[in-house]
Each structure stands twice: as C-alpha cells, then as structure tokens.
Design a protein around this motif. Structure first.
Motif, short mmCIF file in Angstrom:
data_model
loop_
_atom_site.label_atom_id
_atom_site.label_comp_id
_atom_site.label_asym_id
_atom_site.label_seq_id
_atom_site.Cartn_x
_atom_site.Cartn_y
_atom_site.Cartn_z
N HIS A 28 8.75 -46.36 -25.66
CA HIS A 28 8.81 -44.98 -26.18
C HIS A 28 8.91 -43.96 -25.05
O HIS A 28 8.10 -43.02 -24.95
N ALA A 66 9.78 -34.15 -31.91
CA ALA A 66 10.62 -33.93 -33.09
C ALA A 66 10.09 -34.65 -34.32
O ALA A 66 9.94 -34.05 -35.39
N GLY A 67 9.78 -35.95 -34.18
CA GLY A 67 9.37 -36.75 -35.33
C GLY A 67 7.99 -36.33 -35.83
O GLY A 67 7.09 -36.02 -35.04
N ARG A 125 3.44 -30.27 -33.67
CA ARG A 125 3.76 -31.53 -33.00
C ARG A 125 4.66 -31.22 -31.82
O ARG A 125 5.75 -30.64 -31.98
N ARG A 161 13.13 -44.15 -34.47
CA ARG A 161 11.89 -44.79 -34.91
C ARG A 161 12.21 -46.23 -35.26
O ARG A 161 13.26 -46.52 -35.86
C1 MLT Z 1 9.93 -37.33 -30.74
O1 MLT Z 1 9.57 -37.55 -31.90
O2 MLT Z 1 10.17 -36.19 -30.35
C2 MLT Z 1 10.09 -38.45 -29.79
O3 MLT Z 1 9.89 -39.68 -30.37
C3 MLT Z 1 9.27 -38.29 -28.55
C4 MLT Z 1 7.80 -38.33 -28.71
O4 MLT Z 1 7.29 -38.66 -29.75
O5 MLT Z 1 7.10 -38.01 -27.76
#
Ligand code: MLT
Length: 386
Positions: free
Chosen positions: A269, A57-58, A54, A228
């Motif tokens: 976002h 981060a999330g 991913r 989130r």
């Molecule tokens: C993340 O999870 O890193 C942020 O919410 C940014 C993203 O999802 O692009």
C-alpha cells in the motif's frame, strides 16, 4: 475545538489548525477526527463528533451512512495524493513489462561473485522484457488518479483508452485529447494489453474483475490494481494467473491471497506513501475541517452535499443537516418568519437521502432556535455557527 487523529497525520497539516484547536488523544471528546487507514466501522461515534476527514481518497474504512444519520460530515481529499499514486502505477507497469525485480535479485545473489560483470551479460537474457511504448493501456475510472495515469502513459507513447460513465467536466478538461474514451469496460477488456483500475470500492464495484471479465480480456493481459484489493475476485485471479490468461498482476495490497499468487508483484500500500502526498492530504483535510467547523461550509464531502455560503455576512449563521424530504425548507423559513427575522442568504443542497441547509439571518436572537429546529421531523443536527 478538539481534533483526534486516528493515524499519524503530516505535521504541516496539523500546524494549519491554529490556536483555537487542540489535539486530543480521547476520541470520545473529539469535535473532528482525522484518519488515514484506521478502520472506523466498529467504533462508537461520540455525540460531540461533527466531522471526519480522511487524508486520502478511499473512504471504505469509514461508516458513511451511520455518520450521515448522526449528522457527522465525512470528507476525503480527492486528488491530493493522485500524483503519488500515478507515479507508482507507471512504475508498476514498467516492473511488469521488464523483469527488473528478478534482475535486482540476481545481482544481490551474485554480490560475492568476482566475475559478476561478465556473468551478467549471460544472465541478462533471463530478465529480458518488453517495452510499454505502443502498447494499449485501458484505464477503468478517470477520476483524479486515472486522468494523471492516462496523460503520463500517453506521454510515454502508449495507446491510451479510458472508460468512466461518471467523468467530471474538470477531469475531462485535464485529460489529453489523445486519450480515447470508450463506453464500456468490455471494450477495454477486448483490446488492451494493460488494464489499470482507479475506481472507489463500493458494493457495485466489489469483485468487478472476475472470471467473467477475465474471459473477455486478451491472453496474457497485465492488470494493475492501486485502488483496493477487493475490486478483484482473488480466487478467480489466482486461476487466471495460473492458466496464463492474466500474464501478471501488480497489486498494492498485500493479503494472504495476493502474496501467494503466481506472477504477482505485491507492494505494501505504497501508492500515496510519499512525503508530498501525505503533506497535500493533511493540508487539504485540515482545510476542509476548519472550513466546516468555523463557517459550516462543506467541500469534498462523501456523505453530505457540497454546500458553500462563504463567510457569514450577517449576525448569525445556522446550519442544518437533515433528511432529503419534502417541506423541510418551508418549515425552516416559517420558523424565522414567525419571529419577523430576515433570512439574508439561504443555500440548500442534497445528496441522496441527506441534505444540508445554511441560513444567514439578520438577528443574533437565536436562543431556542436550535432546539425548535432539532425538534422538527427529518432534522438531524443543527449548529449555530455564529
Ligand atoms: C487512498 O485511498 O487515498 C489511497 O489508498 C492511499 C491511502 O490510503 O493512504
């Protein structure tokens, strides 16, 4: 190796893949997937799939447990977009403190007013605000983003407090000594003018800001959410905003609830939507994938333990994703010892229910080894890397 991108990934990252890789549109044949926000929960995970990275981060859009059960290692890119999110969090605080949005709107509405300069001097009192210097900021979660927010807010003259029971040594070392650590979020709730949340969305954090926690906060508290949306109970937030308990809510997640709440500033976002963050995330994600596919090493996984044996110095490297249960290692080693094969290096790590073992062996006679290992109870996936 075939890489499938479920979302657009910055080209500087994809260029790092090199000649042995090709981008495929067909998820069913992918060895690895690169993803940003695409939701993978209902996706069929192909048998060929070894890794998901991913670029962010999330990881709440990825079925971590289902991947782990199939031996698919999931990576994220911690810290790679932290500066982008930090900068927007600081901007959000300023947008909440001063009615910058209202002022800009007034100027737009008066674009044809020949007396705009004079009228502005009268109108400006409607958009006056407060300063953030000297105000108390509480940071819930001091990971890569939380620590950067803490340091930046401290340099802006805020009185900064943080709470994180899982604070890592690395993040503690990067944090300004002027930041005061507290033991519980309740301590932040009681004293802070601004609260910002920087924790992952987990079952344990979902709805963590709710009626009960709002009741512990100062009247008129300003809450920032760049993590989130569902960390906040939105029905409770709507009530708290309507009553003035929460003065303002700045949230980076538009949904039918947040866009209809009073005293709320919503952005789409945008936290990590900077060229720099996208480039950093793409490069880190590709590096993780290559390291795993080519050397079997795991760095920054969220469903398997980190496990790094460097580059294989012997004839063969075998990696095994397996359950974290007794007797696995003795069964692995006895398989090699019965054939008189020396194990030069062995690294074994575990994370929750899952474990990962790297074995560098002094033999290239590995035919049949994968099958024998895979037949063992508790073994999920075996790879002969070289
Ligand atoms: C993340 O999870 O890193 C942020 O919410 C940014 C993203 O999802 O692009």
């Amino acid at each position: 190796m075939k890489i499938n991108c479920l979302n657009p990934i910055a080209s500087c990252g994809l260029e790092m893949l090199g000649d042995n890789y090709e981008i495929t549109e067909n998820t069913a044949e992918a060895d690895a997937i690169l993803v940003r926000s695409a939701v993978m929960h209902d996706m069929e995970l192909p048998d060929s799939l070894l890794a998901v990275a991913r670029a962010g981060a999330g990881v709440n859009n990825i079925p971590l447990e289902a991947c782990a059960e199939k031996g698919i290692v999931v990576f994220n890119t911690p810290g790679a977009n932290a500066n982008g999110v930090k900068e927007l969090t600081i901007a959000a605080m300023l947008l909440a403190a001063r009615d910058i949005g209202g002022g800009i709107q007034w100027c737009r509405e008066n674009k044809d007013n020949a007396n705009i300069a004079k009228d502005a001097e009268k109108a400006k009192k409607n958009y006056a605000g407060t300063e953030i210097k000297g105000k108390k900021l509480g940071i819930i979660g001091l990971g890569a983003i939380g620590v950067l927010v803490a340091n930046a807010a401290n340099r802006l003259g805020m009185d900064v407090y943080g709470c994180d029971p899982y604070l890592s040594v690395e993040h503690a070392l990067n944090m300004s000594r002027d930041v005061t650590m507290v033991k519980t979020n309740d301590e932040l709730f009681e004293m802070c003018d601004y609260l910002t949340v920087h924790v992952p969305l987990l079952d344990s954090t979902k709805g963590m800001l709710n009626k009960e926690t709002f009741s512990k906060m100062k009247d008129g508290v300003i809450i920032l959410n760049f993590s989130r949306d569902t960390l906040v109970n939105e029905a409770d937030m709507k009530e708290a905003l309507a009553s003035g308990k929460v003065g303002k809510y700045v949230v980076d997640f538009p949904n039918p609830n947040t866009v209809n709440m009073p005293n709320t500033i919503v952005t789409p976002h945008l936290g990590a939507s900077t060229q720099e963050s996208e480039d950093n995330c793409a490069k880190m994600a590709v590096h993780e994938i290559r390291e795993f596919l080519e050397n079997g090493n795991i760095k920054n996984s969220v469903n398997y333990p980190n496990c790094d044996a460097g580059v294989c110095p012997t004839e063969s490297r075998v990696t095994i994703a397996h359950k974290n249960v007794p007797n696995m290692l003795s069964r692995f080693t006895s398989l090699f010892s019965k054939d008189g094969i020396n194990i030069e290096n062995m690294v074994n790590k575990s994370l929750g229910n899952f474990a990962y073992t790297i074995l560098d062996i002094c033999s290239d006679e590995v035919d049949g080894v994968a099958e024998e290992l895979e037949a063992m109870d508790g073994v999920i996936r075996v790879r002969i890397i070289k």
